[in-house]
Design an enzyme around this catalytic site. Structure first.
Site, PDB file in Angstrom:
ATOM      1  N   ASP A   1      43.518-157.550  -8.703  1.00  0.00           N
ATOM      2  CA  ASP A   1      44.157-157.794  -9.986  1.00  0.00           C
ATOM      3  C   ASP A   1      44.067-156.489 -10.787  1.00  0.00           C
ATOM      4  O   ASP A   1      43.150-155.689 -10.568  1.00  0.00           O
ATOM      5  CB  ASP A   1      43.420-158.926 -10.711  1.00  0.00           C
TER       6      ASP A   1
ATOM      7  N   CYS B   1      45.794-196.512  -9.232  1.00  0.00           N
ATOM      8  CA  CYS B   1      44.960-195.570  -8.467  1.00  0.00           C
ATOM      9  C   CYS B   1      44.159-196.316  -7.405  1.00  0.00           C
ATOM     10  O   CYS B   1      44.098-195.914  -6.234  1.00  0.00           O
ATOM     11  CB  CYS B   1      44.003-194.826  -9.391  1.00  0.00           C
TER      12      CYS B   1
ATOM     13  N   CYS C   1      10.678-174.579  16.568  1.00  0.00           N
ATOM     14  CA  CYS C   1      11.747-173.832  17.241  1.00  0.00           C
ATOM     15  C   CYS C   1      13.113-174.412  16.859  1.00  0.00           C
ATOM     16  O   CYS C   1      13.203-175.366  16.091  1.00  0.00           O
ATOM     17  CB  CYS C   1      11.568-173.869  18.755  1.00  0.00           C
TER      18      CYS C   1
ATOM     19  N   ASP D   1      39.215-161.257 -12.236  1.00  0.00           N
ATOM     20  CA  ASP D   1      38.187-161.571 -13.229  1.00  0.00           C
ATOM     21  C   ASP D   1      38.614-162.610 -14.257  1.00  0.00           C
ATOM     22  O   ASP D   1      37.805-163.059 -15.063  1.00  0.00           O
ATOM     23  CB  ASP D   1      37.766-160.301 -13.969  1.00  0.00           C
TER      24      ASP D   1
END
Length: 804
Positions: free
Chosen positions: A502, A20, A85, A699
């Site tokens: 869904d 890696c 500002c 969900d």
């Protein structure tokens, strides 16, 4: 390392072996501008030398992410003071982003807050604070205590501005009175001789200029010291020009014995007074824009009754620990998320679910902190406290959304960053044109035009146009249970063209229920026997049947024998009779003729229902049908989406016949059926390739990939945490009508932002030429500037009255 090269170090997560580390090293070295890269697996750190002219630090981080690893970053929230500002917020943001180790920085003028994503190996929160202070502003880490103090700070600021305005007004009124007496149409006004005296005018104007106006000089000095300019520079330049020119004329008048009528002390004093008035209105309006957060925070209980070592003690809410046993009396707020150990009650959860009918609760049921215990004494074991409670998470989402920056704001930020220097240049050109050509040699006239241009052009409205609308819009949506996770999602939602729903748990209730009973024998007797067999089974369909029978107040008999046959159904003996309930194959195996019921079976199945055949003692007895019914509000919600001009598609893993039956009942435009969980994201991508802007609503865990891929992911709040994490918007109430509400709120907010930006740009575009042509007196320009900021904030606050 070359002379231009810089070095950055950062932590990396996700590495498992030396391969890696090697892979990341090689990948980084391939990036143009990276001169060297070294990755240490043991320390999980990378050291990279790069040429900042060729590659940005963010590009290096992005490369690591693209290789499949994660750069460890942290987020700091800073409370900022001293901004006046848009140029101030732009300067702080730019200054923070220039620091090594900063991935992103977002400064919100309206909230007076900075959100900074940083590399903890390269920079610390203390470094961020030092940087902001070096730029001339105040900064502190925004902890819970600081967040709580922010309201006090705003209230103190309002009181300070009130005091300053009152003091400035008392001193400015005589100057205004004297100025009014100069006009021919007001010559009838009596002006005390004393008010015309230049030294009296100087005595009145000086405290306003240098005591009340000190904040503008301080702000201007800090801005210029750091190589930029803001509103303070314009105000300080304009008022100073008027004041010192008048002082010069006053000194020249010594010995003349008369009064000078060409003084401009009233210009500087009235300008500062009007600007302070504008700041006062602005501070009050900005305080109102965070009403949603205050309302949510006020929902929390302040104390909790805890049972420790057998003794009941009342303690502050912050002292509650996970695992504590909480005693909650009727009428009290439940202090923390947890589970009921003792007692039965009804809990008002409307603040979370929107459901007005209290939910019945008994031991083992979960409860949510800040909901109200209606009628029974209960003992609750705390599971989530403090920042982990559902309400605290909701507050966090709303705060993050209000503090985030919508893409539409970037244009305003770019303009405000260069606006002030351009205005100073325009003002100088206007002065020269008037002094040299328009009215040659008339210094006073040219100066007046210069002051008017400087004052009319303050970019306050520009900086407030977007963040105040985002605050008000996301806050109002939160009151209706719609949580936008960021300003960019609030903006993007209005562009949606297609909504993908869904089926299970989104359009439907997610639980099968008993829908049809067809039998020629006595229905009560038939269901009493069927219930006796089904209550022995743990299958979801069996649970639906027994729940439906209980709801009809039918007493179920007891089964003497029971056997579940997977894939077929059940066998049982009830009251000495052999009972079969299941599929065609189950009855066919016992050679039971059910052909007369075939037409009814097909009808029920075409409606998307699961129909089960029942036989008693070898004879066909009837049909029991179960279905996952659509929610009461689904059809209405879908019709509303279609009225808004949106295409509505239902996506499900169900077979085509069942899916189309439910789709027809719900009223969707199209149905995508037989989709495996991993295929949902691909279906969303297909729609996107057709040029559609897709919102995915789901969900479940299997919806998370599709929610992440969609242009806007909406999670039903009654669903899983995984789905909510992947989504851009959470619909807490689980009602599909919230989808149209979210889109409507997005449209209203974007419309409001456009109105604000149009007003802010238009005001400056028209105001500067009017001032340059001499059609605006300086004091009128000051009033207009103050009005522009207040009007933008008040327009944004209209979103708090939107009805959904």
């Amino acid at each position: 390392m070359s002379e231009q090269a810089k070095e950055t170090q950062f932590e990396i997560s996700g590495m498992t072996c030396s391969a890696c580390a090697v892979r990341i090293e090689k990948g980084l070295k391939k990036v143009e501008g990276v001169e060297n890269a070294s990755v240490n697996l043991a320390l999980e750190k990378a050291a990279v030398q790069f040429n900042p002219e060729k590659v940005k630090q963010e590009d290096i981080f992005e490369k690591v992410e693209n290789l499949g690893y994660k750069v460890v970053t942290e987020k700091a929230e800073l409370a900022i003071t001293g901004m006046t500002c848009a140029a101030c917020s732009a300067r702080i943001e730019k200054g923070l982003k220039k620091m090594d180790g900063i991935s992103d920085a977002n400064v919100n003028l309206a909230l007076e807050r900075a959100d900074v994503v940083y590399n903890p190996s390269a920079v610390s929160p203390a470094d961020l604070i030092k940087r902001v202070e070096k730029l001339g502003y105040g900064a502190a880490l925004r902890t819970e205590e600081v967040a709580g103090e922010e309201q006090d700070h705003r209230e103190r600021e309002i009181e300070r501005q009130k005091g300053k305005f009152t003091f400035a007004l008392i001193l400015s009124l005589p100057l205004l009175w004297a100025m009014a007496g100069h006009f021919s149409f007001t010559s009838f006004l009596y002006v005390p001789e004393m008010f015309m005296n230049p030294w009296v005018q100087l005595a009145l104007a000086a405290p306003v200029q240098f005591i009340i106006g000190r904040q503008f000089y301080t702000g201007a000095y800090k801005a210029l010291r750091n190589g930029s300019a803001n509103m303070d520079v314009l105000v300080a330049l304009g008022t100073s020009a008027a004041f010192f020119y008048s002082l010069y004329l006053s000194i020249r008048s010594i010995g003349s014995g008369g009064h000078s009528v060409n003084l401009y002390f009233e210009t500087s004093a009235v300008l500062i007074t009007l600007i302070i008035l504008g700041k006062l209105f602005e501070a009050k309006a900005k305080g109102r824009s965070s009403e949603a957060i205050k309302k949510l925070m006020n929902l929390q209980a302040k104390t909790a009754r805890v049972i420790r070592n057998g003794e009941e003690t009342e303690i502050p809410l912050e002292s509650v620990m996970p695992g504590d046993i909480l005693a909650v009396k009727p009428g009290e707020k439940i202090p923390a998320d947890g589970m009921i150990l003792e007692g039965r009650t009804a809990v008002d959860e409307s603040m979370i679910t929107g459901e007005s009918v209290p939910a019945d609760k008994e031991p083992g049921d979960s409860v949510i902190g800040a909901t109200i215990n209606k009628n029974g004494f209960i003992k609750v074991q705390a599971a989530k406290v403090g920042k982990d409670t559902a309400l605290a998470q909701i507050i966090k989402v709303v705060e993050d959304a209000q503090g985030s920056k919508a893409p539409i704001q970037r244009l305003a930020d770019k303009i405000s960053g260069i606006f002030v220097p351009i205005v100073v240049g325009i003002a100088a050109v206007v002065f020269l044109i008037w002094y040299l050509w328009a009215d040659p040699g008339n210094f006073a006239e040219a100066l007046e035009k210069l002051i008017a241009v400087l004052v009319i052009a303050c970019p306050c409205a520009l900086g407030l146009a977007t963040p105040t609308s985002i605050m008000a819009g996301s806050g109002r949506a939160a009151e209706y249970g719609i949580l936008f996770k960021g300003g960019e999602h609030l903006e993007r939602t209005h562009r949606i063209t297609t909504v993908v729903l869904d089926k299970t748990g989104t359009i439907t209730n997610g639980k099968p229920v008993l829908t049809d009973v067809l039998t020629e024998m006595d229905e009560t007797e038939f269901l009493a026997m069927a219930g006796a067999a089904e209550k022995q089974s743990e299958h979801p369909l069996a649970e639906a049947i027994t729940a439906g029978i209980k709801a009809r107040n039918i007493i179920m008999k007891e089964a003497e024998e029971f056997e579940a046959i997977p894939g077929y159904g059940i066998k049982a003996v009830v009251a000495g009779k052999k009972l079969l309930i299941g599929t065609r194959r189950l009855l066919g195996a016992d050679s039971i003729d059910f052909s007369p019921a075939e037409a009814d079976l097909e009808t029920l199945e075409s409606q998307g229902k699961t129909a089960m055949l029942a036989a008693i003692d070898g004879h066909f007895a009837g049909i029991i049908a179960v279905a996952d019914t659509i929610k009461d509000t689904s059809a209405e919600a879908i019709a509303r989406l279609k009225e808004m001009g949106l295409e509505v598609i239902m996506m499900t893993g169900d077979n085509k016949a069942t899916a189309e039956a439910i789709g027809r009942e719900a009223g969707v435009d199209a149905v995508i059926s037989e989709v495996l969980p991993e295929g949902k994201a691909e279906e969303v991508k297909k729609l996107q390739k057709q040029g559609k802007i897709v919102a995915m609503v789901g969900d479940g865990i299997n919806d998370a990939p599709a929610l992440a891929v969609a242009d806007i992911g909406m999670a039903i709040g009654t669903g899983t945490d995984v789905a909510m994490e992947a989504a851009d918007i959470t619909l807490i109430r689980g009602d599909l009508r919230s989808i149209s509400d979210a889109i409507y709120m997005s449209r209203k907010t974007i419309s409001n932002i456009r109105q604000n930006l149009f007003w802010a740009f238009g005001y400056n575009t028209l105001g500067i030429p009017f001032a340059a042509l001499g059609l605006l007196a300086p004091w009128l320009a000051g009033a207009a500037m103050a009005f522009s900021s207040v009007s933008v904030v008040l327009n944004a606050l209209r979103l708090q009255r939107v009805k959904l």
